[in-house]
Design a protein around this motif. Structure first.
Motif, PDB file in Angstrom:
ATOM      1  N   VAL A   1       0.851  -1.190   0.000  1.00 51.22           N
ATOM      2  CA  VAL A   1       0.000   0.000   0.000  1.00 51.22           C
ATOM      3  C   VAL A   1       0.886   1.239   0.000  1.00 51.22           C
ATOM      4  N   GLN A   2       0.376   2.313  -0.564  1.00 49.96           N
ATOM      5  CA  GLN A   2       1.131   3.558  -0.536  1.00 49.96           C
ATOM      6  C   GLN A   2       0.981   4.243   0.809  1.00 49.96           C
ATOM      7  N   ALA A   3       1.945   5.056   1.130  1.00 51.12           N
ATOM      8  CA  ALA A   3       1.877   5.825   2.367  1.00 51.12           C
ATOM      9  C   ALA A   3       0.582   6.625   2.411  1.00 51.12           C
ATOM     10  N   GLY A   4      -0.035   6.615   3.583  1.00 50.39           N
ATOM     11  CA  GLY A   4      -1.322   7.265   3.746  1.00 50.39           C
ATOM     12  C   GLY A   4      -2.507   6.348   3.532  1.00 50.39           C
ATOM     13  N   GLY A   5      -2.241   5.175   3.016  1.00 52.83           N
ATOM     14  CA  GLY A   5      -3.299   4.214   2.748  1.00 52.83           C
ATOM     15  C   GLY A   5      -3.694   3.418   3.977  1.00 52.83           C
ATOM     16  N   SER A   6      -4.598   2.467   3.750  1.00 52.28           N
ATOM     17  CA  SER A   6      -5.140   1.658   4.844  1.00 52.28           C
ATOM     18  C   SER A   6      -5.123   0.179   4.483  1.00 52.28           C
ATOM     19  N   LEU A   7      -5.045  -0.623   5.504  1.00 54.47           N
ATOM     20  CA  LEU A   7      -5.195  -2.064   5.390  1.00 54.47           C
ATOM     21  C   LEU A   7      -5.922  -2.567   6.624  1.00 54.47           C
ATOM     22  N   ARG A   8      -6.624  -3.689   6.476  1.00 51.32           N
ATOM     23  CA  ARG A   8      -7.213  -4.346   7.634  1.00 51.32           C
ATOM     24  C   ARG A   8      -6.707  -5.775   7.683  1.00 51.32           C
ATOM     25  N   LEU A   9      -6.036  -6.078   8.779  1.00 50.85           N
ATOM     26  CA  LEU A   9      -5.537  -7.424   9.001  1.00 50.85           C
ATOM     27  C   LEU A   9      -6.547  -8.223   9.812  1.00 50.85           C
ATOM     28  N   SER A  10      -6.571  -9.515   9.556  1.00 54.67           N
ATOM     29  CA  SER A  10      -7.441 -10.422  10.297  1.00 54.67           C
ATOM     30  C   SER A  10      -6.608 -11.505  10.959  1.00 54.67           C
ATOM     31  N   CYS A  11      -7.063 -11.937  12.101  1.00 53.50           N
ATOM     32  CA  CYS A  11      -6.438 -13.044  12.832  1.00 53.50           C
ATOM     33  C   CYS A  11      -7.558 -13.998  13.222  1.00 53.50           C
ATOM     34  N   ALA A  12      -7.673 -15.078  12.475  1.00 53.12           N
ATOM     35  CA  ALA A  12      -8.715 -16.061  12.743  1.00 53.12           C
ATOM     36  C   ALA A  12      -8.158 -17.150  13.646  1.00 53.12           C
ATOM     37  N   ALA A  13      -8.864 -17.416  14.729  1.00 55.37           N
ATOM     38  CA  ALA A  13      -8.388 -18.375  15.714  1.00 55.37           C
ATOM     39  C   ALA A  13      -9.243 -19.637  15.715  1.00 55.37           C
ATOM     40  N   THR A  14      -8.577 -20.770  15.886  1.00 56.52           N
ATOM     41  CA  THR A  14      -9.246 -22.040  16.150  1.00 56.52           C
ATOM     42  C   THR A  14      -8.577 -22.679  17.351  1.00 56.52           C
ATOM     43  N   GLY A  15      -9.349 -23.419  18.127  1.00 55.60           N
ATOM     44  CA  GLY A  15      -8.813 -24.072  19.301  1.00 55.60           C
ATOM     45  C   GLY A  15      -8.790 -23.207  20.538  1.00 55.60           C
ATOM     46  N   ALA A  16      -9.165 -21.949  20.401  1.00 54.58           N
ATOM     47  CA  ALA A  16      -9.253 -21.033  21.543  1.00 54.58           C
ATOM     48  C   ALA A  16     -10.266 -19.953  21.197  1.00 54.58           C
ATOM     49  N   ILE A  17     -10.860 -19.394  22.220  1.00 54.06           N
ATOM     50  CA  ILE A  17     -11.892 -18.376  22.016  1.00 54.06           C
ATOM     51  C   ILE A  17     -11.292 -17.001  22.263  1.00 54.06           C
ATOM     52  N   VAL A  18     -11.344 -16.133  21.262  1.00 50.76           N
ATOM     53  CA  VAL A  18     -10.673 -14.840  21.379  1.00 50.76           C
ATOM     54  C   VAL A  18     -11.320 -13.952  22.433  1.00 50.76           C
ATOM     55  N   SER A  19     -12.619 -14.124  22.652  1.00 52.20           N
ATOM     56  CA  SER A  19     -13.299 -13.226  23.578  1.00 52.20           C
ATOM     57  C   SER A  19     -12.944 -13.483  25.034  1.00 52.20           C
ATOM     58  N   VAL A  20     -12.351 -14.632  25.336  1.00 55.50           N
ATOM     59  CA  VAL A  20     -11.991 -14.927  26.724  1.00 55.50           C
ATOM     60  C   VAL A  20     -10.477 -14.974  26.901  1.00 55.50           C
ATOM     61  N   ASN A  21      -9.770 -14.432  25.934  1.00 61.00           N
ATOM     62  CA  ASN A  21      -8.314 -14.369  26.000  1.00 61.00           C
ATOM     63  C   ASN A  21      -7.837 -13.000  25.533  1.00 61.00           C
ATOM     64  N   THR A  22      -6.716 -12.604  26.062  1.00 56.68           N
ATOM     65  CA  THR A  22      -6.070 -11.402  25.563  1.00 56.68           C
ATOM     66  C   THR A  22      -5.360 -11.742  24.253  1.00 56.68           C
ATOM     67  N   VAL A  23      -5.584 -10.933  23.261  1.00 56.55           N
ATOM     68  CA  VAL A  23      -4.971 -11.151  21.951  1.00 56.55           C
ATOM     69  C   VAL A  23      -4.154  -9.922  21.585  1.00 56.55           C
ATOM     70  N   GLY A  24      -2.981 -10.177  21.079  1.00 57.83           N
ATOM     71  CA  GLY A  24      -2.108  -9.078  20.706  1.00 57.83           C
ATOM     72  C   GLY A  24      -1.657  -9.158  19.261  1.00 57.83           C
ATOM     73  N   TRP A  25      -1.319  -7.992  18.726  1.00 53.48           N
ATOM     74  CA  TRP A  25      -0.660  -7.905  17.426  1.00 53.48           C
ATOM     75  C   TRP A  25       0.765  -7.430  17.655  1.00 53.48           C
ATOM     76  N   TYR A  26       1.670  -8.029  16.918  1.00 53.25           N
ATOM     77  CA  TYR A  26       3.076  -7.679  16.978  1.00 53.25           C
ATOM     78  C   TYR A  26       3.579  -7.523  15.549  1.00 53.25           C
ATOM     79  N   ARG A  27       4.740  -6.927  15.417  1.00 57.60           N
ATOM     80  CA  ARG A  27       5.311  -6.813  14.079  1.00 57.60           C
ATOM     81  C   ARG A  27       6.823  -6.917  14.158  1.00 57.60           C
ATOM     82  N   GLN A  28       7.388  -7.350  13.041  1.00 56.36           N
ATOM     83  CA  GLN A  28       8.840  -7.464  12.963  1.00 56.36           C
ATOM     84  C   GLN A  28       9.306  -6.946  11.619  1.00 56.36           C
ATOM     85  N   ALA A  29      10.057  -5.871  11.674  1.00 52.29           N
ATOM     86  CA  ALA A  29      10.623  -5.286  10.467  1.00 52.29           C
ATOM     87  C   ALA A  29      11.958  -5.953  10.162  1.00 52.29           C
TER      88      ALA A  29
END
Length: 111
Positions: free
Chosen positions: A12-40
């Motif tokens: 994407v160009q600077a100033g643009g947008s993206l939406r990332l998704s994290c689909a979980a199986t084997g655990a329920i996201v609503s009863v767990n803390t979920v985090g996003w991380y990144r590595q450049a």
């Protein structure tokens, strides 16, 4: 077995947008803390944002005001809406839940 699958990355160009998704199986996201991380390239993995079981959110200063974490309990999925993207946001983005990690999704922001 807990599995996390990230998707939504891209170029994407600077100033643009993206939406990332994290689909979980084997655990329920609503009863767990979920985090996003990144590595450049050449850098250590860094924390980006977290959503708690109560829906409380926290953000790294570098993304505050530009990124929004949310979840859809019916889809057992956590999202990361990224707006006003900058070249320094370029990284592989990972979600994490109970010490488990997904395979990551590449986000590249061109100047």
């Amino acid at each position: 077995q807990i599995q996390l699958v990230e998707s939504g990355g891209g170029l994407v160009q600077a100033g643009g947008s993206l939406r990332l998704s994290c689909a979980a199986t084997g655990a329920i996201v609503s009863v767990n803390t979920v985090g996003w991380y990144r590595q450049a390239p050449g850098k250590q993995r860094e924390w980006v944002t977290t959503i708690t079981t109560g829906g409380r959110t926290n953000y790294a200063d570098s993304v505050k005001g530009r990124f929004t974490i949310s979840r859809d309990n019916a889809k057992n999925t956590v999202y990361l809406q990224m707006d006003n993207l900058k070249p320094e946001d370029t990284a592989v983005y990972y979600c994490s839940l109970i010490g488990h990690w997904g395979q990551g999704t590449q986000v590249t922001v061109s100047s």
